[in-house]
Motif scaffolding. Structure first.
Motif, short mmCIF file in Angstrom:
data_model
loop_
_atom_site.label_atom_id
_atom_site.label_comp_id
_atom_site.label_asym_id
_atom_site.label_seq_id
_atom_site.Cartn_x
_atom_site.Cartn_y
_atom_site.Cartn_z
N ASP A 121 0.84 -1.19 0.00
CA ASP A 121 0.00 0.00 0.00
C ASP A 121 0.87 1.24 0.00
O ASP A 121 1.78 1.37 0.84
CB ASP A 121 -0.90 0.03 1.23
CG ASP A 121 -1.95 -1.07 1.22
OD1 ASP A 121 -2.24 -1.59 0.13
OD2 ASP A 121 -2.48 -1.39 2.30
N THR A 125 -5.59 4.67 -0.59
CA THR A 125 -6.32 4.58 -1.86
C THR A 125 -5.52 3.95 -3.01
O THR A 125 -6.05 3.78 -4.10
CB THR A 125 -6.80 5.97 -2.32
OG1 THR A 125 -5.66 6.81 -2.53
CG2 THR A 125 -7.72 6.60 -1.30
N THR A 126 -4.25 3.60 -2.78
CA THR A 126 -3.41 3.10 -3.88
C THR A 126 -2.54 1.93 -3.44
O THR A 126 -1.86 1.99 -2.42
CB THR A 126 -2.51 4.23 -4.42
OG1 THR A 126 -3.33 5.34 -4.76
CG2 THR A 126 -1.75 3.77 -5.65
N ASN A 142 0.38 1.29 -10.36
CA ASN A 142 -0.26 1.73 -9.13
C ASN A 142 -1.76 1.58 -9.30
O ASN A 142 -2.37 2.23 -10.16
CB ASN A 142 0.11 3.19 -8.81
CG ASN A 142 1.55 3.33 -8.43
OD1 ASN A 142 2.18 2.39 -7.95
ND2 ASN A 142 2.10 4.50 -8.64
N SER A 144 -5.36 2.19 -8.13
CA SER A 144 -6.21 3.01 -7.27
C SER A 144 -7.68 2.86 -7.67
O SER A 144 -8.52 3.65 -7.26
CB SER A 144 -5.78 4.48 -7.33
OG SER A 144 -5.78 4.94 -8.66
N ARG A 148 -9.41 -2.44 -6.38
CA ARG A 148 -8.09 -2.78 -5.84
C ARG A 148 -8.26 -3.69 -4.62
O ARG A 148 -9.28 -3.68 -3.94
CB ARG A 148 -7.31 -1.52 -5.48
CG ARG A 148 -7.86 -0.76 -4.30
CD ARG A 148 -7.20 0.60 -4.14
NE ARG A 148 -7.78 1.34 -3.05
CZ ARG A 148 -8.93 2.01 -3.11
NH1 ARG A 148 -9.62 2.02 -4.23
NH2 ARG A 148 -9.37 2.66 -2.06
#
Length: 170
Positions: A121, A125-126, A142, A144, A148
């Motif tokens: 992480d 959020t990503t 990545n 997001s 995910r």
């Protein structure tokens, strides 16, 4: 044991720091399983792999996976020749999403390649997905998107249509 401890520290030094900080924040009381699970979802799955023959067709695929929970997980597929594309992707309840593709090098028969898949992480959020071949960055993505994978899970390796050798699985 010291060698294993050294390897774990090398691969997971950020996680080690998180566990130590959480332990100290908790007044050195034992951490709950939920605390550890949250911190241990950042993983690096690595293996040395080689292909010795392709009895099932014209290509073989190296595969590693992380955050496995049933049919939900992140994966990488790396083909033995650059005619085919490598991919980073995820399965959510069995539904496949290819997140990134790239053309990588041809990989010679009977040669061990060190493949590593790092999943961690970046923030709430990503999720970062990084692939390394013989210590060099090969591709990354990545994630997001709403799909995910945020939960901790298992890890594994696999292959498609080749006979070969696996070694140094960590």
């Amino acid at each position: 044991l010291r060698e294993i401890e050294r390897d774990l520290h090398t691969h997971f030094k950020d996680t080690h720091a998180k566990i130590k900080a959480r332990y100290e924040e908790n007044n050195k009381e034992e951490l709950e399983d939920e605390d550890l699970e949250e911190m241990l979802k950042d993983v690096a799955v690595a293996a040395s792999m080689n292909i010795s023959s392709l009895p099932g067709g014209t290509r073989g695929m190296y595969e590693l996976a992380a955050r496995i929970n049933g049919s939900t997980y992140y994966y990488i597929n790396i083909p033995n020749e650059n005619f085919f594309t490598a991919e980073i992707g995820r399965y959510n309840t069995g539904s496949k999403t290819i997140l990134k593709t790239a053309t990588l090098s041809d990989y010679a028969f009977n040669t061990l390649y060190n493949i590593e898949f790092r999943v961690y992480d970046i923030n709430a959020t990503t999720v970062a997905l990084d692939v390394y071949v013989d210590g060099s960055s090969a591709m990354s993505f990545n994630d997001s998107a709403a799909g995910r994978i945020l939960d901790a899970g298992g890890f594994g390796l696999g292959s498609l249509q080749f006979i070969g050798r696996w070694d140094n699985f960590t």
